[in-house]
Motif scaffolding. Sequence first.
Motif, PDB file in Angstrom:
ATOM      1  N   UNK A  77       0.821  -1.220   0.000  1.00  0.00           N
ATOM      2  CA  UNK A  77       0.000   0.000   0.000  1.00  0.00           C
ATOM      3  C   UNK A  77       0.851   1.264   0.000  1.00  0.00           C
ATOM      4  N   UNK A  78       2.084   1.152  -0.480  1.00  0.00           N
ATOM      5  CA  UNK A  78       2.997   2.291  -0.400  1.00  0.00           C
ATOM      6  C   UNK A  78       3.794   2.521  -1.678  1.00  0.00           C
ATOM      7  N   UNK A  79       4.337   1.447  -2.251  1.00  0.00           N
ATOM      8  CA  UNK A  79       5.243   1.597  -3.378  1.00  0.00           C
ATOM      9  C   UNK A  79       4.542   1.198  -4.675  1.00  0.00           C
ATOM     10  N   UNK A 196       3.156  -7.691  -0.297  1.00  0.00           N
ATOM     11  CA  UNK A 196       4.318  -7.143   0.397  1.00  0.00           C
ATOM     12  C   UNK A 196       5.637  -7.268  -0.359  1.00  0.00           C
ATOM     13  N   UNK A 197       5.643  -7.873  -1.533  1.00  0.00           N
ATOM     14  CA  UNK A 197       6.911  -8.079  -2.235  1.00  0.00           C
ATOM     15  C   UNK A 197       6.676  -8.106  -3.749  1.00  0.00           C
ATOM     16  N   UNK A 198       7.751  -7.829  -4.491  1.00  0.00           N
ATOM     17  CA  UNK A 198       7.670  -7.881  -5.962  1.00  0.00           C
ATOM     18  C   UNK A 198       9.006  -8.325  -6.532  1.00  0.00           C
ATOM     19  N   UNK A 199       8.956  -8.962  -7.703  1.00  0.00           N
ATOM     20  CA  UNK A 199      10.144  -9.429  -8.406  1.00  0.00           C
ATOM     21  C   UNK A 199       9.785  -9.559  -9.889  1.00  0.00           C
ATOM     22  N   UNK A 200      10.631 -10.210 -10.687  1.00  0.00           N
ATOM     23  CA  UNK A 200      10.418 -10.216 -12.140  1.00  0.00           C
ATOM     24  C   UNK A 200      10.235 -11.617 -12.709  1.00  0.00           C
TER      25      UNK A 200
END
Length: 252
Positions: A77-79, A196-200
């Motif tokens: 909820x931020x980035x 809460x997390x992200x990647x490719x």
Amino acid sequence: MTKYTEENSTMTKPRKDKKPVLPVVILILVLAVLGAQFFIVYSNIMLNGYVKDQQRKEAEALEQENSYQEDGYKVGDQYEIKSTKAISDAYISGDDSQLSDEDRETLGMAKKVVDEVIKDGMSNYEKEEAIYTWMVKNIGQGVSTTVSLPGQNGGDQYTPHGVLSGNGAVCVGYATTFRLFMNMLGMDCHIVHNEYHSWDLVQLDDGEWYHTDVYSDATEGSSEPSYYNFNMTDSSARNGHDWDGSALPEAK
């Protein structure tokens, strides 16, 4: 008394009537025709039901795919995951006239990295590895080790402009910057995320898709790449990552 003779013995034998063969044949034919018609109608009903079921499944899959939000989604909820398509398109076309000042600066910084680490004749895998290695060595973790902690602000460390100018990044910054490089180099790339997390998720020369989480490998405490989270299949990525894969390509 009448004398019994061979001649009048034939008159004493009863006559047997022939069975009605034709009506039976007609009845059999009628039943066969009715049975065939019933089979055709039943088959059509079943086929139509199957087609409708397949169409429903395809519509649900398309709806699920269209509902997956990549750009614009806020991790923690931020980035917010920012689109980088205009920048990569400008690099490929050689025309940056339509870019904003910030995007033009981002393109300039990204182009310097590409010119530094990408060599002629490299495969897509080698290009991906070169970018991954450069990012692990040159981009720090940023102000937080996880984006889910409350009260922490990554500033501009979630956009490629902030990442390349400040050399610090939260996970969204790593993911969007890595995707920018992959798109600049002509590779398809998605940002995978949960709350809460992200990647490719990148497609390489073999046509297959692979998960790469630069952020997690850059937080191992070493400037050298560990490859722990480099080019994972779905099954291996599931060991430390959680996501809804229904709208994303399979990494087999």
